[in-house]
Design a protein around this motif. Structure first.
Motif, PDB file in Angstrom:
ATOM      1  N   TYR A  78       1.264  -1.440   0.231  1.00  0.00           N
ATOM      2  CA  TYR A  78      -0.272   0.247  -0.207  1.00  0.00           C
ATOM      3  C   TYR A  78       0.742   1.119   0.075  1.00  0.00           C
ATOM      4  CZ  TYR A  78      -3.614  -3.489   1.635  1.00  0.00           C
ATOM      5  OH  TYR A  78      -4.109  -4.287   1.421  1.00  0.00           O
ATOM      6  N   PHE A  79       0.407   2.215  -0.552  1.00  0.00           N
ATOM      7  CA  PHE A  79       0.848   3.428  -0.390  1.00  0.00           C
ATOM      8  C   PHE A  79       1.773   4.231   0.824  1.00  0.00           C
ATOM      9  CE2 PHE A  79      -2.950   5.360  -0.684  1.00  0.00           C
ATOM     10  CZ  PHE A  79      -3.278   6.316  -0.212  1.00  0.00           C
ATOM     11  N   TRP A  80       0.498   3.629   1.572  1.00  0.00           N
ATOM     12  CA  TRP A  80       0.693   4.758   2.675  1.00  0.00           C
ATOM     13  C   TRP A  80       2.102   3.530   3.435  1.00  0.00           C
ATOM     14  CZ3 TRP A  80      -3.258   2.447   1.644  1.00  0.00           C
ATOM     15  CH2 TRP A  80      -3.782   1.500   2.162  1.00  0.00           C
ATOM     16  N   GLU A  81       2.040   2.283   2.778  1.00  0.00           N
ATOM     17  CA  GLU A  81       3.192   1.420   3.794  1.00  0.00           C
ATOM     18  C   GLU A  81       4.922   2.037   3.318  1.00  0.00           C
ATOM     19  OE1 GLU A  81       3.513  -2.635   4.004  1.00  0.00           O
ATOM     20  OE2 GLU A  81       1.361  -2.497   2.521  1.00  0.00           O
ATOM     21  N   TYR A  82       5.514   3.074   4.161  1.00  0.00           N
ATOM     22  CA  TYR A  82       7.096   4.315   3.666  1.00  0.00           C
ATOM     23  C   TYR A  82       7.844   4.096   5.101  1.00  0.00           C
ATOM     24  CZ  TYR A  82       9.743   7.745   3.017  1.00  0.00           C
ATOM     25  OH  TYR A  82      10.261   8.758   1.998  1.00  0.00           O
ATOM     26  N   PRO A  83       9.255   3.525   4.608  1.00  0.00           N
ATOM     27  CA  PRO A  83       9.735   2.962   3.385  1.00  0.00           C
ATOM     28  C   PRO A  83       9.466   1.816   2.405  1.00  0.00           C
ATOM     29  CG  PRO A  83      11.369   2.848   4.023  1.00  0.00           C
ATOM     30  CD  PRO A  83      10.330   3.438   5.464  1.00  0.00           C
ATOM     31  N   THR A  84       9.000   1.346   1.156  1.00  0.00           N
ATOM     32  CA  THR A  84       9.009   0.328   0.372  1.00  0.00           C
ATOM     33  C   THR A  84      10.309   0.042   0.238  1.00  0.00           C
ATOM     34  OG1 THR A  84       7.628   1.768  -1.609  1.00  0.00           O
ATOM     35  CG2 THR A  84       8.549  -0.144  -1.166  1.00  0.00           C
ATOM     36  N   PRO A  85       9.953  -1.507   0.625  1.00  0.00           N
ATOM     37  CA  PRO A  85      11.282  -2.522   0.976  1.00  0.00           C
ATOM     38  C   PRO A  85      11.459  -2.827  -0.218  1.00  0.00           C
ATOM     39  CG  PRO A  85       9.500  -3.943   1.199  1.00  0.00           C
ATOM     40  CD  PRO A  85       8.893  -2.136   0.919  1.00  0.00           C
ATOM     41  N   ALA A  86      12.867  -3.004   0.142  1.00  0.00           N
ATOM     42  CA  ALA A  86      13.539  -3.909  -2.001  1.00  0.00           C
ATOM     43  C   ALA A  86      13.278  -4.924  -2.537  1.00  0.00           C
ATOM     44  CB  ALA A  86      14.827  -3.250  -1.530  1.00  0.00           C
ATOM     45  N   VAL A  87      13.601  -5.165  -2.865  1.00  0.00           N
ATOM     46  CA  VAL A  87      13.779  -6.269  -4.907  1.00  0.00           C
ATOM     47  C   VAL A  87      14.545  -7.223  -3.556  1.00  0.00           C
ATOM     48  CG1 VAL A  87      13.528  -7.249  -5.893  1.00  0.00           C
ATOM     49  CG2 VAL A  87      12.442  -5.213  -6.167  1.00  0.00           C
ATOM     50  N   ARG A  88      14.523  -8.053  -2.971  1.00  0.00           N
ATOM     51  CA  ARG A  88      15.807  -8.294  -1.521  1.00  0.00           C
ATOM     52  C   ARG A  88      16.908  -9.695  -3.636  1.00  0.00           C
ATOM     53  NH1 ARG A  88      18.147  -8.244   1.656  1.00  0.00           N
ATOM     54  NH2 ARG A  88      16.429  -7.434   2.897  1.00  0.00           N
ATOM     55  N   GLN A  89      16.345 -10.020  -4.550  1.00  0.00           N
ATOM     56  CA  GLN A  89      16.835 -10.393  -5.006  1.00  0.00           C
ATOM     57  C   GLN A  89      17.669  -9.091  -5.855  1.00  0.00           C
ATOM     58  OE1 GLN A  89      13.748 -10.848  -5.067  1.00  0.00           O
ATOM     59  NE2 GLN A  89      13.075 -12.806  -5.945  1.00  0.00           N
ATOM     60  N   VAL A  90      17.362  -7.711  -6.228  1.00  0.00           N
ATOM     61  CA  VAL A  90      17.956  -7.037  -7.062  1.00  0.00           C
ATOM     62  C   VAL A  90      18.532  -6.117  -6.449  1.00  0.00           C
ATOM     63  CG1 VAL A  90      17.759  -4.937  -7.667  1.00  0.00           C
ATOM     64  CG2 VAL A  90      16.211  -6.676  -8.376  1.00  0.00           C
ATOM     65  N   LEU A  91      18.498  -5.480  -4.568  1.00  0.00           N
ATOM     66  CA  LEU A  91      19.001  -5.611  -3.517  1.00  0.00           C
ATOM     67  C   LEU A  91      20.286  -6.532  -3.582  1.00  0.00           C
ATOM     68  CD1 LEU A  91      19.374  -3.572  -1.075  1.00  0.00           C
ATOM     69  CD2 LEU A  91      18.125  -5.395  -0.326  1.00  0.00           C
ATOM     70  N   ASP A  92      20.559  -7.736  -3.503  1.00  0.00           N
ATOM     71  CA  ASP A  92      21.758  -8.680  -3.620  1.00  0.00           C
ATOM     72  C   ASP A  92      22.752  -8.551  -4.702  1.00  0.00           C
ATOM     73  OD1 ASP A  92      20.600  -9.126  -1.024  1.00  0.00           O
ATOM     74  OD2 ASP A  92      20.163 -11.678  -1.940  1.00  0.00           O
ATOM     75  N   LEU A  93      22.056  -8.259  -6.118  1.00  0.00           N
ATOM     76  CA  LEU A  93      22.868  -8.067  -7.158  1.00  0.00           C
ATOM     77  C   LEU A  93      23.723  -6.639  -6.532  1.00  0.00           C
ATOM     78  CD1 LEU A  93      23.785  -8.862  -9.380  1.00  0.00           C
ATOM     79  CD2 LEU A  93      21.525  -8.008 -10.955  1.00  0.00           C
ATOM     80  N   VAL A  94      22.799  -6.279  -6.360  1.00  0.00           N
ATOM     81  CA  VAL A  94      23.282  -4.443  -6.648  1.00  0.00           C
ATOM     82  C   VAL A  94      24.792  -4.786  -5.492  1.00  0.00           C
ATOM     83  CG1 VAL A  94      22.591  -1.499  -5.878  1.00  0.00           C
ATOM     84  CG2 VAL A  94      21.520  -3.133  -6.781  1.00  0.00           C
ATOM     85  N   ARG A  95      24.199  -4.705  -4.139  1.00  0.00           N
ATOM     86  CA  ARG A  95      25.466  -5.189  -3.171  1.00  0.00           C
ATOM     87  C   ARG A  95      26.515  -5.702  -4.083  1.00  0.00           C
ATOM     88  NH1 ARG A  95      21.868  -5.840   2.303  1.00  0.00           N
ATOM     89  NH2 ARG A  95      21.270  -3.517   3.014  1.00  0.00           N
ATOM     90  N   TYR A  96      25.934  -6.726  -4.541  1.00  0.00           N
ATOM     91  CA  TYR A  96      27.340  -7.213  -5.020  1.00  0.00           C
ATOM     92  C   TYR A  96      27.910  -7.178  -5.831  1.00  0.00           C
ATOM     93  CZ  TYR A  96      30.222 -11.441  -7.067  1.00  0.00           C
ATOM     94  OH  TYR A  96      31.465 -12.199  -8.024  1.00  0.00           O
ATOM     95  N   ALA A  97      27.374  -5.990  -6.809  1.00  0.00           N
ATOM     96  CA  ALA A  97      28.706  -4.941  -7.768  1.00  0.00           C
ATOM     97  C   ALA A  97      29.039  -4.129  -6.810  1.00  0.00           C
ATOM     98  CB  ALA A  97      27.298  -4.716  -9.289  1.00  0.00           C
ATOM     99  N   ASP A  98      28.761  -3.451  -6.393  1.00  0.00           N
ATOM    100  CA  ASP A  98      29.352  -2.544  -5.702  1.00  0.00           C
ATOM    101  C   ASP A  98      31.072  -3.082  -4.944  1.00  0.00           C
ATOM    102  OD1 ASP A  98      28.761  -0.184  -4.091  1.00  0.00           O
ATOM    103  OD2 ASP A  98      28.984  -0.967  -2.438  1.00  0.00           O
ATOM    104  N   SER A  99      30.208  -3.306  -4.120  1.00  0.00           N
ATOM    105  CA  SER A  99      31.036  -4.584  -3.606  1.00  0.00           C
ATOM    106  C   SER A  99      32.529  -4.669  -4.215  1.00  0.00           C
ATOM    107  CB  SER A  99      31.050  -5.709  -3.206  1.00  0.00           C
ATOM    108  OG  SER A  99      30.880  -6.639  -3.308  1.00  0.00           O
ATOM    109  N   ARG A 100      32.536  -4.734  -5.714  1.00  0.00           N
ATOM    110  CA  ARG A 100      32.953  -5.576  -7.034  1.00  0.00           C
ATOM    111  C   ARG A 100      33.910  -3.966  -7.750  1.00  0.00           C
ATOM    112  NH1 ARG A 100      35.271 -10.763  -8.059  1.00  0.00           N
ATOM    113  NH2 ARG A 100      35.643 -10.062  -9.905  1.00  0.00           N
ATOM    114  N   GLY A 101      33.184  -2.750  -7.040  1.00  0.00           N
ATOM    115  CA  GLY A 101      33.563  -1.522  -7.960  1.00  0.00           C
ATOM    116  C   GLY A 101      32.735  -0.817  -8.683  1.00  0.00           C
TER     117      GLY A 101
END
Length: 228
Positions: A114-137
């Motif tokens: 619902y729009f009042w649920e703030y902040p909206t949670p991450a898409v976990r699979q995408v968050l994991d990928l992004v954190r991995y990419a960030d760790s690789r520079g």
């Protein structure tokens, strides 16, 4: 270095805009409290207010999209992404590499809450990928059709959900007259003009991905436009 369901990707619901000032104040107060408490930098990402259920009257629920099915489809869509990032960043010292992501139903679970649920949670699979990419520079950029009136809310949400944010592009008034695909292509070109090579572009709609300016694209499900 190291913004809920839109009626279209070009517009913000009136309810969301009406809440913008209140949410901004909430975000500011929350951020201040976090600073005072000196919470660890690696704190856990924001958890959803509740796990999405098939009976929830959310945008996804009204469209008949089951959360568990969507999660499985997201996982399948990203099956080759992590090995690719590992291979692409190996021996890339000195290069300026970037990943570009859409936000709604790509980085954040927008239509499943619902729009009042703030902040909206991450898409976990995408968050994991992004954190991995960030760790690789790899530097992380978000290019969204959300308007600049909620830029600060969006930035806060992304960071609260656990994302590293090296750049955030939202649409200013002139951008609202462009096709979403043309706007997003232009922003990727701007990132390249800063000296970056965009190694991956992640989105859930064709308009997030067409137009080039990325070595690889990864498309998450939108179920023929049923997800924003």
């Amino acid at each position: 270095m190291h913004v809920r369901r839109w009626t279209t990707r070009a517009a913000v619901p009136a309810a969301a805009l009406a809440l913008a000032a209140t949410m901004t104040a909430t975000a500011t107060a929350t951020a201040s409290a976090a600073t005072v408490s000196a919470a660890p930098k690696a704190a856990a990402a924001a958890a959803p207010a509740h796990a999405p259920q098939p009976t929830d009257i959310t945008a996804a629920g009204l469209a008949g999209i089951d959360y568990a099915t969507w999660q499985r489809d997201v996982t399948a869509a990203l099956a080759t992404a992590r090995p690719y990032i590992e291979q692409r960043t190996a021996g890339a010292s000195g290069q300026r590499l970037a990943m570009v992501l859409d936000i709604d139903n790509t980085s954040l679970e927008t239509d499943f809450h619902y729009f009042w649920e703030y902040p909206t949670p991450a898409v976990r699979q995408v968050l994991d990928l992004v954190r991995y990419a960030d760790s690789r520079g790899v530097d992380i950029f978000f290019v969204t059709a959300r308007p600049d009136i909620i830029e600060s809310l969006t930035s806060y949400n992304l960071k609260k959900a656990g994302y590293p944010v090296d750049g955030l592009y939202v649409r200013s008034l002139p951008d609202l007259f462009d096709e979403v695909s043309a706007y997003k292509t232009g922003k990727r070109a701007e990132i390249e003009a800063k000296g970056y090579t965009i190694v991956a572009n992640v989105g859930n709609r064709p308009s997030d991905l067409v137009g080039g300016h990325a070595e690889r694209t990864f498309k998450l499900p939108d179920y023929d436009g049923k997800l924003s």
